[in-house]
Design a protein around this motif. Structure first.
Motif, PDB file in Angstrom:
ATOM      1  N   LYS A 202      33.608 -40.340  40.362  1.00  0.00           N
ATOM      2  CA  LYS A 202      33.924 -39.152  39.570  1.00  0.00           C
ATOM      3  C   LYS A 202      35.398 -39.156  39.152  1.00  0.00           C
ATOM      4  CE  LYS A 202      30.292 -36.005  41.064  1.00  0.00           C
ATOM      5  NZ  LYS A 202      29.964 -34.681  41.633  1.00  0.00           N
ATOM      6  N   ARG A 203      36.258 -39.606  40.050  1.00  0.00           N
ATOM      7  CA  ARG A 203      37.665 -39.744  39.683  1.00  0.00           C
ATOM      8  C   ARG A 203      37.833 -40.775  38.556  1.00  0.00           C
ATOM      9  NH1 ARG A 203      40.301 -39.900  45.763  1.00  0.00           N
ATOM     10  NH2 ARG A 203      40.640 -37.641  45.974  1.00  0.00           N
ATOM     11  N   ALA A 204      37.064 -41.845  38.657  1.00  0.00           N
ATOM     12  CA  ALA A 204      37.116 -42.844  37.593  1.00  0.00           C
ATOM     13  C   ALA A 204      36.645 -42.255  36.273  1.00  0.00           C
ATOM     14  CB  ALA A 204      36.263 -44.050  37.970  1.00  0.00           C
ATOM     15  N   GLY A 205      35.626 -41.408  36.316  1.00  0.00           N
ATOM     16  CA  GLY A 205      35.129 -40.759  35.099  1.00  0.00           C
ATOM     17  C   GLY A 205      36.160 -39.815  34.496  1.00  0.00           C
ATOM     18  N   ILE A 206      36.850 -39.071  35.365  1.00  0.00           N
ATOM     19  CA  ILE A 206      37.899 -38.159  34.874  1.00  0.00           C
ATOM     20  C   ILE A 206      39.012 -38.948  34.182  1.00  0.00           C
ATOM     21  CG2 ILE A 206      39.705 -36.555  35.597  1.00  0.00           C
ATOM     22  CD1 ILE A 206      37.797 -35.636  37.838  1.00  0.00           C
ATOM     23  N   SER A 207      39.463 -40.014  34.839  1.00  0.00           N
ATOM     24  CA  SER A 207      40.525 -40.836  34.253  1.00  0.00           C
ATOM     25  C   SER A 207      40.084 -41.440  32.929  1.00  0.00           C
ATOM     26  CB  SER A 207      40.924 -41.946  35.227  1.00  0.00           C
ATOM     27  OG  SER A 207      41.464 -41.400  36.412  1.00  0.00           O
ATOM     28  N   LEU A 208      38.826 -41.912  32.857  1.00  0.00           N
ATOM     29  CA  LEU A 208      38.313 -42.526  31.636  1.00  0.00           C
ATOM     30  C   LEU A 208      38.260 -41.511  30.491  1.00  0.00           C
ATOM     31  CD1 LEU A 208      37.077 -44.962  30.240  1.00  0.00           C
ATOM     32  CD2 LEU A 208      34.835 -44.278  31.116  1.00  0.00           C
ATOM     33  N   ASN A 209      37.812 -40.291  30.783  1.00  0.00           N
ATOM     34  CA  ASN A 209      37.753 -39.253  29.742  1.00  0.00           C
ATOM     35  C   ASN A 209      39.154 -38.891  29.238  1.00  0.00           C
ATOM     36  OD1 ASN A 209      34.964 -39.110  29.864  1.00  0.00           O
ATOM     37  ND2 ASN A 209      34.969 -37.489  31.419  1.00  0.00           N
ATOM     38  N   ASN A 210      40.107 -38.826  30.146  1.00  0.00           N
ATOM     39  CA  ASN A 210      41.476 -38.500  29.754  1.00  0.00           C
ATOM     40  C   ASN A 210      42.066 -39.567  28.832  1.00  0.00           C
ATOM     41  OD1 ASN A 210      41.504 -36.110  31.201  1.00  0.00           O
ATOM     42  ND2 ASN A 210      42.365 -37.057  33.050  1.00  0.00           N
ATOM     43  N   VAL A 211      41.814 -40.831  29.169  1.00  0.00           N
ATOM     44  CA  VAL A 211      42.348 -41.922  28.354  1.00  0.00           C
ATOM     45  C   VAL A 211      41.670 -41.955  26.990  1.00  0.00           C
ATOM     46  CG1 VAL A 211      42.627 -44.414  28.182  1.00  0.00           C
ATOM     47  CG2 VAL A 211      43.023 -43.274  30.355  1.00  0.00           C
ATOM     48  N   ARG A 212      40.361 -41.676  26.955  1.00  0.00           N
ATOM     49  CA  ARG A 212      39.667 -41.643  25.666  1.00  0.00           C
ATOM     50  C   ARG A 212      40.220 -40.535  24.769  1.00  0.00           C
ATOM     51  NH1 ARG A 212      33.447 -42.608  27.856  1.00  0.00           N
ATOM     52  NH2 ARG A 212      33.511 -44.917  27.761  1.00  0.00           N
TER      53      ARG A 212
END
Length: 448
Positions: A202-212
């Protein structure tokens, strides 16, 4: 008659027939948009430069207009007049000189007087000023164009670097998205295997959404910066522009000799003030010449036709001609000339003050630009070293996380540091290149 009509039709259509060919051969786009090519394009198409070149042509025509007063002036004029009531002159009675005078109608009803006039200026302060200042006036117009070219070169270079920086940022974010997407999958598989809990992926998903989201904003910024670059170049907004560059080559171009000394004469602004000073000195002399009389030579040839009957007016002529010199010498004008000379000297003195102020400004500009360049250069070398370190840290922590030695939080922190370091590196590179332009501009060595 048909052949003649065809000939004149071809003369009328000839320019329009050639126009499409000239338009077709005009290069309005760039196939390889390197920085030198963008600058070269801007120096040819930028509206400010084109306007300056037109101003040069206007200046040249104005000079020729003023200098034409030195040439002989030939004018032809004609006058016709018809008396509705004849003029009367009073003459003495020649038969009785002591008697009353007589009123006698004189002249004829119709007069026609063509006149050919030739004048030549011998001394006139206006034409003398034009001839003595023509060279400096031309030079001043060229210097204005040069100053505009320097501004265009600096603006295009900085806009070019801004576009490259934004493109590099997008590339970094794309690489980050790839890494985070892979990390998200790894974390999810580990969660499915029961090795870690669900917070990791979930942390990886949050980081990925922020970068996108960051990439989306940067992509929009790229569109705006491309538009600004096109504006500075005078490039068609509807035409595509794809920049061509080599980051390694650009890194090699950041070096600058920081021991150079300021040479005021190298700055176009100082050269403009020097030219203006010579023009103001000429203006002082121009006002001093107001005490000298204006002298010109002239010659007139008149043909007078006169007759009471209009139909016979041109049957007989009475020509006359004369030559002479004209002298105009204003003796007293209420002190006007004295105050004009005083004003011209004050303008010259003010120009000297402006030159002193410009020297101080140039020194301050150079000191500020050099300090900024040195600071950006130090930051660039620091960020370049950090880039290697951040990459090693991220790769090590990623392997340790996969081996179960490190937590995923540490991987996220390392990845964030790597992304920030990559962005800082490219930002530092283009900042030092941009500040180098400011140093060269302050030194007066920015070439085009």
């Amino acid at each position: 008659m048909n052949g003649v009509s065809t000939f004149f039709l071809l003369l009328i259509l000839y320019p329009s027939l050639l126009y499409p060919q000239a338009t077709a051969t005009t290069d309005t786009t760039l196939s390889e948009a390197t920085l030198p090519n963008c600058i070269r394009y801007g120096l040819e198409h930028q509206p400010a430069i084109r306007a300056s070149k037109i101003d040069e042509e206007i200046t040249e025509t104005t000079i020729k207009d003023k200098l034409s007063d030195w040439y002989p002036q030939l004018n032809l004029s004609a006058n016709y007049q018809h008396y509705l009531k004849m003029p009367v002159s009073i003459f003495p009675d020649f038969n009785n000189l002591n008697g009353p005078k007589k009123e006698v109608q004189t002249g004829v009803h119709n007069y026609a007087t063509p006149q050919l006039a030739l004048t030549q200026t011998i001394f006139n302060r206006d034409v003398l000023l034009a001839s003595r200042t023509a060279r400096d006036v031309r030079k001043n117009a060229r210097q204005t164009t040069t100053a505009n070219k320097i501004e265009v070169v600096a603006a295009i270079s900085k806009a070019f670097y801004d576009v490259l920086l934004t493109q590099e940022q997008i590339q970094v974010l794309d690489e980050t998205i790839t890494r985070l997407d892979r990390s998200l999958k790894d974390a999810y598989y580990q969660y499915q295997s029961g090795i870690v809990d669900k917070t990791d992926y979930k942390r990886a998903g949050i980081s990925l959404n922020n970068v996108r989201a960051q990439r989306k904003g940067t992509q929009d910024l790229l569109v705006a910066r491309y538009a600004y670059l096109k504006q500075q170049m005078g490039y068609p907004a509807e035409q595509a522009l794809q920049l061509s560059f080599d980051t390694t080559h650009m890194e090699g171009g950041i070096a600058l000799d920081t021991l150079q000394k300021v040479q005021y004469e190298s700055r176009i602004e100082f050269q403009q003030l020097q030219t203006q000073q010579r023009l103001l000195q000429a203006n002082v002399k121009y006002n001093q010449w107001s005490y000298i009389p204006t002298l010109s030579a002239f010659g007139y040839y008149n043909v007078v036709y006169q007759n009471d009957e209009f139909s016979k007016l041109f049957n007989h002529s009475f020509p006359n001609s004369y030559v002479g010199l004209g002298l105009t010498w204003p003796l007293f004008q209420g002190g006007k000339r004295m105050w004009n000379i005083r004003q011209a000297n004050l303008q010259l003195k003010r120009n000297e003050v402006e030159m002193t102020d410009l020297k101080n400004n140039i020194n301050a500009q150079y000191a500020q630009a050099l300090a900024t360049y040195k600071n950006n250069l130090s930051d660039f070398y620091a960020q370049k070293e950090n880039l290697d370190l951040a990459g090693d840290v991220y790769n090590t922590l990623t392997l340790q996380y996969k081996s179960g030695v490190k937590t995923y939080l540490e991987v996220i922190v390392a990845e964030t540091e790597l992304r920030a370091t990559q962005l800082n590196y490219y930002n530092a590179l283009y900042q030092v290149l941009s500040s180098k332009i400011d140093v060269e501009k302050a030194l007066g060595t920015l070439s085009f």
